[in-house]
Design a protein around this motif. Structure first.
Motif, PDB file in Angstrom:
ATOM      1  N   ILE B 215      22.596  28.184 -41.970  1.00  0.00           N
ATOM      2  CA  ILE B 215      22.480  26.815 -42.447  1.00  0.00           C
ATOM      3  C   ILE B 215      23.173  26.685 -43.796  1.00  0.00           C
ATOM      4  CG2 ILE B 215      20.841  25.049 -43.164  1.00  0.00           C
ATOM      5  CD1 ILE B 215      18.883  26.257 -41.114  1.00  0.00           C
ATOM      6  N   ALA B 216      22.982  27.703 -44.646  1.00  0.00           N
ATOM      7  CA  ALA B 216      23.633  27.670 -45.954  1.00  0.00           C
ATOM      8  C   ALA B 216      25.147  27.671 -45.789  1.00  0.00           C
ATOM      9  CB  ALA B 216      23.193  28.875 -46.787  1.00  0.00           C
ATOM     10  N   GLY B 217      25.646  28.452 -44.842  1.00  0.00           N
ATOM     11  CA  GLY B 217      27.087  28.479 -44.593  1.00  0.00           C
ATOM     12  C   GLY B 217      27.603  27.111 -44.202  1.00  0.00           C
ATOM     13  N   GLY B 218      26.907  26.442 -43.280  1.00  0.00           N
ATOM     14  CA  GLY B 218      27.303  25.102 -42.859  1.00  0.00           C
ATOM     15  C   GLY B 218      27.216  24.130 -44.021  1.00  0.00           C
ATOM     16  N   LEU B 219      26.169  24.259 -44.804  1.00  0.00           N
ATOM     17  CA  LEU B 219      25.969  23.348 -45.928  1.00  0.00           C
ATOM     18  C   LEU B 219      27.080  23.507 -46.960  1.00  0.00           C
ATOM     19  CD1 LEU B 219      24.023  21.253 -47.072  1.00  0.00           C
ATOM     20  CD2 LEU B 219      22.954  23.072 -48.364  1.00  0.00           C
ATOM     21  N   MET B 220      27.504  24.752 -47.203  1.00  0.00           N
ATOM     22  CA  MET B 220      28.567  24.967 -48.177  1.00  0.00           C
ATOM     23  C   MET B 220      29.863  24.310 -47.713  1.00  0.00           C
ATOM     24  SD  MET B 220      27.332  26.251 -50.736  1.00  0.00           S
ATOM     25  CE  MET B 220      25.630  25.832 -50.480  1.00  0.00           C
ATOM     26  N   LEU B 221      30.116  24.349 -46.396  1.00  0.00           N
ATOM     27  CA  LEU B 221      31.297  23.640 -45.879  1.00  0.00           C
ATOM     28  C   LEU B 221      31.171  22.150 -46.163  1.00  0.00           C
ATOM     29  CD1 LEU B 221      32.093  25.292 -42.439  1.00  0.00           C
ATOM     30  CD2 LEU B 221      33.295  25.513 -44.591  1.00  0.00           C
ATOM     31  N   VAL B 222      29.964  21.609 -45.962  1.00  0.00           N
ATOM     32  CA  VAL B 222      29.731  20.190 -46.224  1.00  0.00           C
ATOM     33  C   VAL B 222      30.004  19.879 -47.694  1.00  0.00           C
ATOM     34  CG1 VAL B 222      27.946  18.429 -46.382  1.00  0.00           C
ATOM     35  CG2 VAL B 222      28.103  19.852 -44.360  1.00  0.00           C
ATOM     36  N   VAL B 223      29.490  20.748 -48.587  1.00  0.00           N
ATOM     37  CA  VAL B 223      29.682  20.498 -50.020  1.00  0.00           C
ATOM     38  C   VAL B 223      31.163  20.555 -50.371  1.00  0.00           C
ATOM     39  CG1 VAL B 223      29.175  21.349 -52.325  1.00  0.00           C
ATOM     40  CG2 VAL B 223      27.391  21.333 -50.606  1.00  0.00           C
ATOM     41  N   VAL B 264      37.940  21.137 -64.278  1.00  0.00           N
ATOM     42  CA  VAL B 264      36.484  21.008 -64.207  1.00  0.00           C
ATOM     43  C   VAL B 264      36.031  21.138 -62.758  1.00  0.00           C
ATOM     44  CG1 VAL B 264      34.511  19.566 -64.785  1.00  0.00           C
ATOM     45  CG2 VAL B 264      36.584  19.443 -66.184  1.00  0.00           C
ATOM     46  N   LEU B 265      36.770  20.467 -61.868  1.00  0.00           N
ATOM     47  CA  LEU B 265      36.425  20.526 -60.440  1.00  0.00           C
ATOM     48  C   LEU B 265      36.571  21.947 -59.907  1.00  0.00           C
ATOM     49  CD1 LEU B 265      35.579  19.078 -57.908  1.00  0.00           C
ATOM     50  CD2 LEU B 265      37.913  18.314 -57.579  1.00  0.00           C
ATOM     51  N   VAL B 266      37.592  22.663 -60.409  1.00  0.00           N
ATOM     52  CA  VAL B 266      37.807  24.038 -59.945  1.00  0.00           C
ATOM     53  C   VAL B 266      36.576  24.896 -60.230  1.00  0.00           C
ATOM     54  CG1 VAL B 266      39.030  26.181 -60.490  1.00  0.00           C
ATOM     55  CG2 VAL B 266      40.308  24.133 -59.962  1.00  0.00           C
ATOM     56  N   PHE B 267      35.961  24.679 -61.400  1.00  0.00           N
ATOM     57  CA  PHE B 267      34.774  25.479 -61.718  1.00  0.00           C
ATOM     58  C   PHE B 267      33.639  25.182 -60.743  1.00  0.00           C
ATOM     59  CE2 PHE B 267      36.743  25.933 -65.986  1.00  0.00           C
ATOM     60  CZ  PHE B 267      36.840  27.309 -65.936  1.00  0.00           C
ATOM     61  N   ILE B 268      33.457  23.889 -60.435  1.00  0.00           N
ATOM     62  CA  ILE B 268      32.394  23.535 -59.491  1.00  0.00           C
ATOM     63  C   ILE B 268      32.675  24.157 -58.129  1.00  0.00           C
ATOM     64  CG2 ILE B 268      31.189  21.610 -58.399  1.00  0.00           C
ATOM     65  CD1 ILE B 268      31.990  19.888 -60.772  1.00  0.00           C
ATOM     66  N   VAL B 269      33.934  24.037 -57.693  1.00  0.00           N
ATOM     67  CA  VAL B 269      34.299  24.555 -56.373  1.00  0.00           C
ATOM     68  C   VAL B 269      34.132  26.074 -56.322  1.00  0.00           C
ATOM     69  CG1 VAL B 269      36.225  24.898 -54.787  1.00  0.00           C
ATOM     70  CG2 VAL B 269      35.823  22.650 -55.772  1.00  0.00           C
ATOM     71  N   SER B 270      34.501  26.768 -57.416  1.00  0.00           N
ATOM     72  CA  SER B 270      34.370  28.230 -57.412  1.00  0.00           C
ATOM     73  C   SER B 270      32.929  28.645 -57.161  1.00  0.00           C
ATOM     74  CB  SER B 270      34.807  28.832 -58.742  1.00  0.00           C
ATOM     75  OG  SER B 270      35.934  28.185 -59.221  1.00  0.00           O
ATOM     76  N   LEU B 271      32.026  27.892 -57.764  1.00  0.00           N
ATOM     77  CA  LEU B 271      30.614  28.175 -57.561  1.00  0.00           C
ATOM     78  C   LEU B 271      30.253  28.069 -56.080  1.00  0.00           C
ATOM     79  CD1 LEU B 271      28.277  28.695 -59.589  1.00  0.00           C
ATOM     80  CD2 LEU B 271      27.598  26.337 -59.160  1.00  0.00           C
ATOM     81  N   VAL B 272      30.761  26.993 -55.466  1.00  0.00           N
ATOM     82  CA  VAL B 272      30.477  26.790 -54.041  1.00  0.00           C
ATOM     83  C   VAL B 272      31.078  27.914 -53.205  1.00  0.00           C
ATOM     84  CG1 VAL B 272      30.716  25.206 -52.104  1.00  0.00           C
ATOM     85  CG2 VAL B 272      30.410  24.315 -54.403  1.00  0.00           C
ATOM     86  N   ILE B 273      32.301  28.333 -53.578  1.00  0.00           N
ATOM     87  CA  ILE B 273      32.950  29.417 -52.824  1.00  0.00           C
ATOM     88  C   ILE B 273      32.106  30.676 -52.888  1.00  0.00           C
ATOM     89  CG2 ILE B 273      34.946  30.957 -52.703  1.00  0.00           C
ATOM     90  CD1 ILE B 273      36.639  28.717 -53.802  1.00  0.00           C
ATOM     91  N   ILE B 274      31.615  30.975 -54.080  1.00  0.00           N
ATOM     92  CA  ILE B 274      30.812  32.195 -54.227  1.00  0.00           C
ATOM     93  C   ILE B 274      29.565  32.111 -53.354  1.00  0.00           C
ATOM     94  CG2 ILE B 274      29.415  33.520 -55.867  1.00  0.00           C
ATOM     95  CD1 ILE B 274      31.519  32.696 -57.998  1.00  0.00           C
ATOM     96  N   LEU B 275      28.899  30.944 -53.391  1.00  0.00           N
ATOM     97  CA  LEU B 275      27.703  30.767 -52.561  1.00  0.00           C
ATOM     98  C   LEU B 275      28.045  30.932 -51.082  1.00  0.00           C
ATOM     99  CD1 LEU B 275      25.930  27.772 -54.298  1.00  0.00           C
ATOM    100  CD2 LEU B 275      25.227  30.155 -54.244  1.00  0.00           C
ATOM    101  N   GLU B 276      29.197  30.388 -50.685  1.00  0.00           N
ATOM    102  CA  GLU B 276      29.577  30.460 -49.277  1.00  0.00           C
ATOM    103  C   GLU B 276      29.838  31.902 -48.847  1.00  0.00           C
ATOM    104  OE1 GLU B 276      33.307  29.965 -48.025  1.00  0.00           O
ATOM    105  OE2 GLU B 276      32.782  29.430 -45.970  1.00  0.00           O
ATOM    106  N   GLN B 277      30.569  32.635 -49.710  1.00  0.00           N
ATOM    107  CA  GLN B 277      30.860  34.034 -49.373  1.00  0.00           C
ATOM    108  C   GLN B 277      29.567  34.847 -49.252  1.00  0.00           C
ATOM    109  OE1 GLN B 277      33.928  35.456 -48.866  1.00  0.00           O
ATOM    110  NE2 GLN B 277      34.977  33.513 -49.079  1.00  0.00           N
ATOM    111  N   LEU B 278      28.614  34.535 -50.151  1.00  0.00           N
ATOM    112  CA  LEU B 278      27.343  35.256 -50.095  1.00  0.00           C
ATOM    113  C   LEU B 278      26.614  34.966 -48.791  1.00  0.00           C
ATOM    114  CD1 LEU B 278      25.920  34.956 -53.706  1.00  0.00           C
ATOM    115  CD2 LEU B 278      26.832  36.967 -52.557  1.00  0.00           C
TER     116      LEU B 278
END
Lengths: 368, 559
Positions: B215-223, B264-278
């Motif tokens: 679910i987290a994986g799907g949610l990260m795609l949504v984000v 600024v957006l890159v920093f937000i996105v990087s966070l999401v990428i890390i969460l997705e990889q995890l």
């Protein structure tokens, strides 16, 4: 006799680590050879070197009377006329069984080729599924399809890499007999590697025990079991215990089982400390024997029971006893050693630390 | 001692030789190619982050003071709202169709994926058209209840844009949650029941926690999609980072400010990428075999049955059926006006861009997949992951991040041309399709890579060896074994990339050369003037194209 495969002292490895070292053996035409060894012993590398996927560092390989590999020289695999049955079968998933088997068959006219392939398929009992794709077959069928494909080009030598490891135990025994029959029927010469000794005993005419990249013994099954060349062969093949003892004279040795008399596997000077290999069937259970030993462990095996016995001096041996002789753990029972050929090794020659198979924890007792 | 010295020297020479050999072995064509593609991802990121070091111009100060707080709040609300909404819809629908049985379950289980075919911006303008003051919904309501005095909530609001994005994006969570619930199988559920848990407790204590990584994986795609969205928010005039970046560049003509906003957006996105990889890593570890579910679904009866049916039906109606009907009715209205040679030009250019990009990406993806196959070390696999990471970067960021270095390179080339050949050129690379293609390549690399990679993995080393032993190698091996085994994966990759490019909006809008309008750009232009009806025809074309990958997905999930 014409020999199909001659391996002359080949080595392979890197600067400080030899994967295989100084291996030499000969496999005659029509024979099935088998390399037995724990995983990581270098046996798969040996097979791939013979196939031509790896080059040798030194030594020579001869197939069918011609040299195929030596230092700096290697006939490419496709020119060696060697077939191989892969562990994962490596069937081509986009081709039918028929197309897979026909893949390596050339120099035949269409009609003739078709009959030939169908013949090959019927030898392995797959003529009914010729039009099916590999993924539609069961594991055993896939294995036989891969065997038919490897044999179809009539290779001078067939290599089998752990051919039964992907199958369940019940299927394994039946298929190993089937495969032996098919190979013999086609008069093929074959060399396989496995870590399972039952497979090796069932399939092979000659067995090589390999450990740490060296060939320990190259012999028939009987000799491998009853006259293991050294402790590491004894440890890997069959069950048993090594008892410390002292040589009294050229035919007698003293150990925890008393004085054993028989012919020695290797001559030892008098007074020399030795380890004696005692197989479970060498220890006979007799209720009225004066020689007693205490049961410290037992495993029921159906027709017989494997007892682990503690001797008076603290050493332990294994004994295989018919299963109507039920005894409790802690009880003392009478035993009698029955050893005609004494297999012994000079003390310190063997130091066994590793159990070959975790499932068979009784296999070997180590006294170093 | 001369002898030991000689020995020492020989050792040293040996060491140098082997070091040199290792180096030349590690620098082969395959690895260089992967590194080059990874560089294409790294360069825009580097350019954008380093823009923070540039002296801030007046524009950026203005942006920080007046714009940044607003878009940060907007983005936060949008991400929060869309995440919650997609979670609720996705998980509940995934549970209902994956584990329960109710009237129409089989149809809903695939039909609920259909909104994936609709680009967010298409759904956005349809909803605006439907619920605007002059739209059919409000007009009909006023006609039937002239004196009711009830006023519709304004669709052009934060809530409105959130609802539209939820309807467009919930299928990601739905898809992942459903497959998680189905693969967990019955055994864990039955174990929980034997330990005394009620079905409801089982769901919250066992099933949901087990499915969490999926679910987290799907949610990260949504984000990621929400953060990257440009079309829908700009149609709603809802200011987020993407629209602000666009305005900084094309309103204030400051690409530096655009790059600084992007960082600024890159920093937000990087966070999401890390969460997705995890979450991906955890998906791998928790995947377990389950028993087949078909025999023992939870049968919903009576009121529950109808509630489940009505719930699924209303989501399907709102997310797909009603918008489709509206789109069709508009298309019929304007067909005779819009369908003509100008439309064909538009379609032709879109197809051209899409097919060239698909070919380029798939060729590069084959190289990446073979490099990964040849070199199984961490170094190469890390580079491969980097090379396919562009999907996480919003199109607006890529447009800015690739435009800047290309423009710089262009100045160098033009200077060189002018001084050596005396040309009077002012641009060389700018105004060509190169920026557009590069940005597409970075953004959609993963779309092409995944199907090709999974096809390549089926060609195991022993398959190569088996065919080699039978005398088939080199080109013949490629023709008889590799190409047939890769064919389906390659075809899927081509189709998927093709359609992604067709639907792409911000990159095309911001970096296309003059005259290279696509269907998506046309929709942007028409909707920014409120011409909903006239946008319907290009939107319908995109919707039909978008159905293809959804059908592919459905067939895959059927298996």
């Amino acid at each position: 006799m014409h020999s199909t495969l001659e391996v002359k002292n080949i080595s392979k490895g890197y600067h400080n680590h030899m994967v295989i070292s100084d291996i030499a053996f000969t496999l005659h035409k029509g024979e099935i050879g088998c390399f037995l060894g724990p995983s990581g012993s270098g046996k798969t590398t040996l097979l791939r070197t013979i196939a031509g996927f790896e080059e040798v560092l030194s030594g020579e390989i001869w197939v069918g009377g011609s040299r195929v590999a030596s230092r700096g020289f290697s006939v490419p695999p496709e020119k060696r006329h060697i077939g191989m049955l892969f562990q994962d079968y490596a069937l081509f998933p986009h081709m039918t069984v028929f197309e897979n088997v026909g893949f390596g068959v050339r120099s035949m006219k269409d009609l003739q080729k078709k009959t030939y392939i169908m013949d090959q398929l019927s030898t392995v009992g797959l003529e009914g599924v010729a039009r099916k794709y590999p993924h539609e077959l069961s594991g055993g069928q896939q294995q036989r399809a891969a065997l038919a494909r490897a044999l179809a080009p009539r290779p001078r030598l067939l290599l089998l890499d752990e051919p039964f490891s992907n199958l369940d135990v019940a299927l394994r025994e039946r298929l190993s007999m089937d495969v032996r029959e098919i190979i013999k029927e086609q008069r093929a010469t074959a060399l396989m590697v496995t870590h399972n000794q039952q497979e090796a005993f069932a399939m092979a005419d000659r067995i090589g025990v390999i450990s740490d990249g060296s060939l320990q013994q190259w012999d028939d099954a009987h000799a491998i079991y009853h006259r293991p060349a050294n402790g590491s062969v004894a440890a890997f093949v069959g069950e048993g215990a090594l008892l410390p003892g002292t040589v009294i004279d050229s035919r007698r040795v003293e150990c925890g089982l008393g004085i054993l008399e028989g012919s020695f596997s290797s001559p030892c000077p008098i007074g020399c400390s030795v380890d004696i290999l005692i197989r479970p069937e060498d220890v006979i259970h007799e209720d009225d024997s004066p020689f007693k030993a205490m049961i410290i462990h037992k495993t029921f095996r159906g027709p017989n029971i494997l007892y682990t016995l503690s001797l008076r001096n603290g050493d332990s041996v294994l004994a295989l006893v018919p299963s109507h002789h039920q005894h409790r753990i802690g009880q003392e029972i009478g035993i009698r050693p029955q050893v005609e050929d004494i297999v012994l090794y000079a003390r310190g020659e063997v130091c066994l630390t590793e159990m070959p198979d975790p499932n068979e924890r009784h296999k070997f007792q180590v006294h170093c | 001692m001369p002898e030991s010295e000689a020995l020492h020297r020989r050792n040293l020479a040996d060491f140098c030789c082997s070091a040199l050999r290792n180096m030349t072995q590690s620098v082969d064509g395959w690895r260089v190619a992967v590194a080059a593609v990874a560089g294409l991802v790294a360069v825009p990121l580097f350019v954008i982050i380093s823009s923070l070091l540039k002296p801030t111009q007046g524009i950026f100060d203005h942006l920080v003071e007046n714009v940044l707080p607003g878009i940060l709040t907007n983005t936060a609300w949008l991400v929060l709202g869309v995440s919650l909404g997609t979670l609720l819809l996705g998980v509940s629908l995934g549970w209902l169709t994956g584990v329960c049985d109710f009237f129409g379950r089989k149809t809903f289980s695939w039909a609920l994926l259909l909104p994936l075919a609709m680009p967010t911006y298409v759904l956005a303008f349809i909803y605006l058209g439907l619920f605007d003051f002059s739209g059919p919904a409000q007009t009909a309501f006023r006609a039937h209840f002239p004196q009711s005095g009830f006023s519709f909530p304004d669709i052009r609001s934060t809530a409105g844009v959130i609802v539209v994005m939820i309807l467009a994006l919930y299928p990601y969570v739905y898809m992942f949650a459903r497959s998680a619930f189905m693969t967990q199988g019955k055994s864990s559920m039955e174990a929980a029941r034997t330990l005394g848990l009620t079905p409801t407790e089982t769901f919250f204590k066992v099933c949901l926690p087990l499915a969490r990584p999926w679910i987290a994986g799907g949610l990260m795609l949504v984000v990621m999609e929400t953060l990257a969205d440009f079309g829908a928010v700009s149609i709603f005039n809802f200011d987020t980072f993407t629209t602000a970046i666009y305005k900084a560049w094309f309103g204030f003509f400051s690409i530096t400010a655009a790059a600084q906003l992007s960082s600024v957006l890159v920093f937000i996105v990087s966070l999401v990428i890390i969460l997705e990889q995890l979450s991906r890593r955890r998906m791998r570890y928790t995947q377990g075999g389950g028993l087949g579910l078909e025999t023992s679904r939870i049968k919903l009866v009576g009121g529950f049955n109808w509630a489940a049916f009505l719930f699924s039906l209303s989501v399907l109606l709102a997310g797909f059926v009603l918008p489709c009907i509206q789109l069709l009715s508009w298309t019929v209205e304007v067909f005779h006006l819009e369908f003509g040679s100008r439309y064909f030009w538009l379609v032709g250019k879109t197809l051209f861009l899409a097919s060239i990009t698909a070919l380029v990406i798939c060729s590069v993806a084959i190289v990446l997949a073979y490099a990964k196959r040849r070199h199984k070390d961490h170094y190469t696999s890390g580079l491969t992951r980097m090379a396919t990471l562009g999907y996480a970067l919003p199109g607006t960021i890529l447009a800015v991040g690739i435009f800047i270095p290309v423009a710089k390179l262009d100045r160098v080339i033009v200077h060189w041309l002018n001084s050596f050949f005396g040309c009077e050129a002012s641009t060389f690379l700018q105004g060509t399709l190169i920026i557009l293609f590069t940005a597409y390549l970075v953004r959609f690399m993963i779309t092409g890579f995944n199907p090709i990679d999974s096809a390549t993995q089926r060609i195991t080393p022993s398959i190569d060896e088996a065919s080699r032993l039978m005398g088939v190698r080199g080109f013949s091996l490629l023709r008889r074994i590799h190409i047939p085994m890769l064919r389906n994966g390659l075809l899927t990759a081509l189709i998927l990339v093709f359609i992604e490019v067709m639907k792409e909006m911000p990159i095309t809008l911001m970096t296309r050369p003059f005259g290279w309008d696509t269907l998506a750009v046309k929709i942007f232009e028409l909707t920014s003037e409120g011409e909903w009806e006239r946008s319907a025809l290009p939107a319908l074309a995109l919707l039909l194209a978008g159905l293809v990958p959804v059908i592919l997905l459905m067939r895959k999930s059927e298996k």
